[in-house]
Design a protein around this motif. Sequence first.
Motif, PDB file in Angstrom:
ATOM      1  N   ARG A 334      15.955 -25.139 -37.202  1.00 41.16           N
ATOM      2  CA  ARG A 334      17.130 -24.312 -37.894  1.00 41.16           C
ATOM      3  C   ARG A 334      18.054 -25.258 -37.584  1.00 41.16           C
ATOM      4  NH1 ARG A 334      17.546 -21.020 -32.206  1.00 41.16           N
ATOM      5  NH2 ARG A 334      18.123 -23.690 -31.447  1.00 41.16           N
ATOM      6  N   GLN A 335      18.967 -26.277 -37.031  1.00 41.27           N
ATOM      7  CA  GLN A 335      20.139 -27.047 -37.115  1.00 41.27           C
ATOM      8  C   GLN A 335      19.999 -27.667 -38.150  1.00 41.27           C
ATOM      9  OE1 GLN A 335      20.395 -28.714 -34.004  1.00 41.27           O
ATOM     10  NE2 GLN A 335      19.987 -27.760 -32.322  1.00 41.27           N
ATOM     11  N   ARG A 336      21.336 -28.654 -38.823  1.00 41.02           N
ATOM     12  CA  ARG A 336      21.328 -29.475 -39.827  1.00 41.02           C
ATOM     13  C   ARG A 336      21.174 -30.337 -39.317  1.00 41.02           C
ATOM     14  NH1 ARG A 336      24.558 -30.889 -43.764  1.00 41.02           N
ATOM     15  NH2 ARG A 336      25.524 -32.542 -44.284  1.00 41.02           N
ATOM     16  N   ASP A 337      21.617 -30.991 -37.970  1.00 47.51           N
ATOM     17  CA  ASP A 337      20.765 -32.829 -37.683  1.00 47.51           C
ATOM     18  C   ASP A 337      19.846 -31.623 -36.441  1.00 47.51           C
ATOM     19  OD1 ASP A 337      22.997 -33.987 -38.306  1.00 47.51           O
ATOM     20  OD2 ASP A 337      24.125 -33.535 -35.790  1.00 47.51           O
ATOM     21  N   HIS A 338      18.414 -32.616 -37.439  1.00 46.74           N
ATOM     22  CA  HIS A 338      17.519 -31.246 -36.439  1.00 46.74           C
ATOM     23  C   HIS A 338      16.426 -32.415 -35.349  1.00 46.74           C
ATOM     24  CE1 HIS A 338      14.896 -34.431 -38.187  1.00 46.74           C
ATOM     25  NE2 HIS A 338      16.015 -35.402 -39.904  1.00 46.74           N
ATOM     26  N   ALA A 339      17.128 -33.823 -34.995  1.00 48.91           N
ATOM     27  CA  ALA A 339      16.217 -34.260 -34.036  1.00 48.91           C
ATOM     28  C   ALA A 339      16.896 -34.274 -33.017  1.00 48.91           C
ATOM     29  CB  ALA A 339      16.261 -35.641 -35.007  1.00 48.91           C
ATOM     30  N   VAL A 340      16.161 -33.219 -32.426  1.00 47.80           N
ATOM     31  CA  VAL A 340      17.106 -33.115 -31.331  1.00 47.80           C
ATOM     32  C   VAL A 340      16.600 -34.261 -29.809  1.00 47.80           C
ATOM     33  CG1 VAL A 340      17.513 -30.624 -31.223  1.00 47.80           C
ATOM     34  CG2 VAL A 340      15.660 -31.402 -30.406  1.00 47.80           C
TER      35      VAL A 340
END
Lengths: 540, 207
Positions: A334-340
């Motif tokens: 869901r996030q723009r910076d996908h790599a959590v």
Amino acid sequence: MAQFNYLNELNSLATIDGPITRGPLQRWIKKSNNENLNPSLSTSFKNISNINLSSCNQSMQKLSVSSNQSYNNVLSNNKTPPRNENKKGKKTPSKNKSPGRSTTPTPNKASKTPNKADRFIPSRSNSNFDLCHYMLSREDDKGEEIVAQTAASEAIGRALTDTEPGRLLQYTCKAPAAPEGYQNRLRVVYSQAKVPSTVKNTTRYIPQAPDRILDAPDILDDYYLNLVDWSASNILAVALGNSVYLWNAGTGQIEQLLTLEGSETVCSVAWVQGGGSHLAVGTSAATVELWDCEKIKRLRIMDGHTGRVGSLAWNLYVVSSGARDGNIVHHDVRQRDHAVASFAAHTQEICGLKWSPDGKYLASGGNDNLLNIWPVNQAQHYSQPQHLYSFNQHLAAVKGLAWCPWSAGILASGGGTADRTIRIWNVNTGSNVNTVDTKSQVCSIVWSTHYKELVSGHGYAHNQLVLWKYPALTRVAELSGHVARVLHLALSPDGTTVLSAGADETLRLWKCFMLDPSKKKEPTDTKAAKSLLNMNALIR
Amino acid sequence: MSQQQTKNCITLRGSAQILCEYLNYAINSVLFQRGLYPPETFKAAQQYGITLLLSEDPQIKNFLTNLLTQSEEWILNKKVSKLSLVILNVANKEILECWDFNVQYEEGDVALSKEKNETVGSKDLKKIQQEIRDVMLQVAATISYLPFLDCRCSFDVLVHAKTDCDIPEKWAEAEPVAIVNAQNVQLKTFSTSLHKMETVVSYKLVD
């Protein structure tokens, strides 16, 4: 051979000033000495001396395979003053040993001269005429010929008895041989012979033949990939070479989802949980692509790896990917910076990756023979650098991984060819609950949702599927039909059918977990009774 | 001074010990993985971060202990260039497989050696163990291409020593061995910065 032409030329040029007979060797002479001089030596000897010609030749050729160093020695003797000769002759170079076994003489292989022939005919292909010409026209000082001769025979003698400078020692108290009558257990890895199996009879009928067979042309025969997944909405995703196809198990419709460009291949596919239409695709270009399969549209590409992505696992909105570089990356789609989070999980390629059904643990198996369990705290944004357990009992790559759907914290794992075992783990306690030797490479494991059983896909020798009773791990049935190893398994959403993808480019559907009609009736009956009761309650 | 102490230091003796420990695990691994002896005579042990199997047979254990203590001395004195694990058919004494462990002697950390007045290396132990583990994984993986040993087998270890090496008690000179139609596969090498160990397996090619 061109270099000898060049040397001949050089030599003829040098004769203008007369030959240099004393002093250090010139570089080009040294160079020619380092070349393989065997044929030339034999010819020069033949021309110059008439002592024991044929036997010399023979032994020379015998030696030609085994040791070149002794010749180098001979030649250097040829040039060095006589007083150094003995010392030099004995000192075989020990530092630049020729590698491996090449120093051992192999006389059987080498003798090219026929023993019973009445005359010696040199093999023209072996003779190096350019080099021979060069050696003959060199106008060698004839006085040292005899010295060279004796040095040569000395070297030959030494080489024949022992090529290694030094001793070969053994401990005289030997280890015992294998016990009498012992059979190498590795037979199962090599032979097609039937392995005695204890198939337990069950009351349940398990069809021995596949329900359907589908073609899967160009499916990659690679143990480390995960190319099949069956969604909760009954759509099967299969990666064939560089494309992904969707097979609707209900209607039988086939759709092509994507084709990668160039020489890239699809390495893994995984459906989002809960019957959504989103499919994660891992590629050999080290990316994870997210596709909407209803609209046939790519939603995004996520990077973060340096090697091909061979395994994927979903946990709600997070897709975790394991790659050849040994890293696991959690992507929040869901996030723009996908790599959590990204962390090094294994030292080699990750081939198995599964989230537990409750989303608490991630199990990862790698080519470094490790099975790691990662506890995940969502409050910490998946950053959990330390594994909860690292099981190293498997003796080969761990690919087959499956969490028990009805018992929390129970995990089944299977090892590759050198291991051949299925192990059941309890990650709540960190114990190895049970182990069974399957006698064959374990490629994939799936638990049944209807029965207390699991099914495993195997490689050589029988390429079969085996149903195991849990927790005893006794064989319930064997399903054979594949002619190459069963690489991947998937369970249908209704839990009755197992799909197996084989390296023989077929997909086979086995209805091995069919519900007993009488048992199936029971819950509906009670439901009906309940509703009747409810009705009664409503009436009252 | 403080920096010096934190710096990793491997002595010659320590390096020879690492080599012999590797040899012990490697030879046991080969015996297990190639199925020379019944698997129930092996016991699992944790080493280099992986599971390795060691023979529990008292005679094999005894043989390897004696062999490796002697080899350690030899490696320490740079007397050994190679150890060969030979697998042979008990019935006709034919050599079926040969595992060569080539020992090469290296300089180590020259600067640190001068400081300490003895030859030492400064390679990280973790790094060495990781390299050894990679070799061990390769050893385990060899069963996928090595031919099946379909007979009663035995093994022997030959030590390729220097000429000036004394022969201790219970040791004897051996004949060189050769495999007919041999195929060589070189495995990964590892180095302790004082010694380099190269593992090569040669086997009989059957077509």
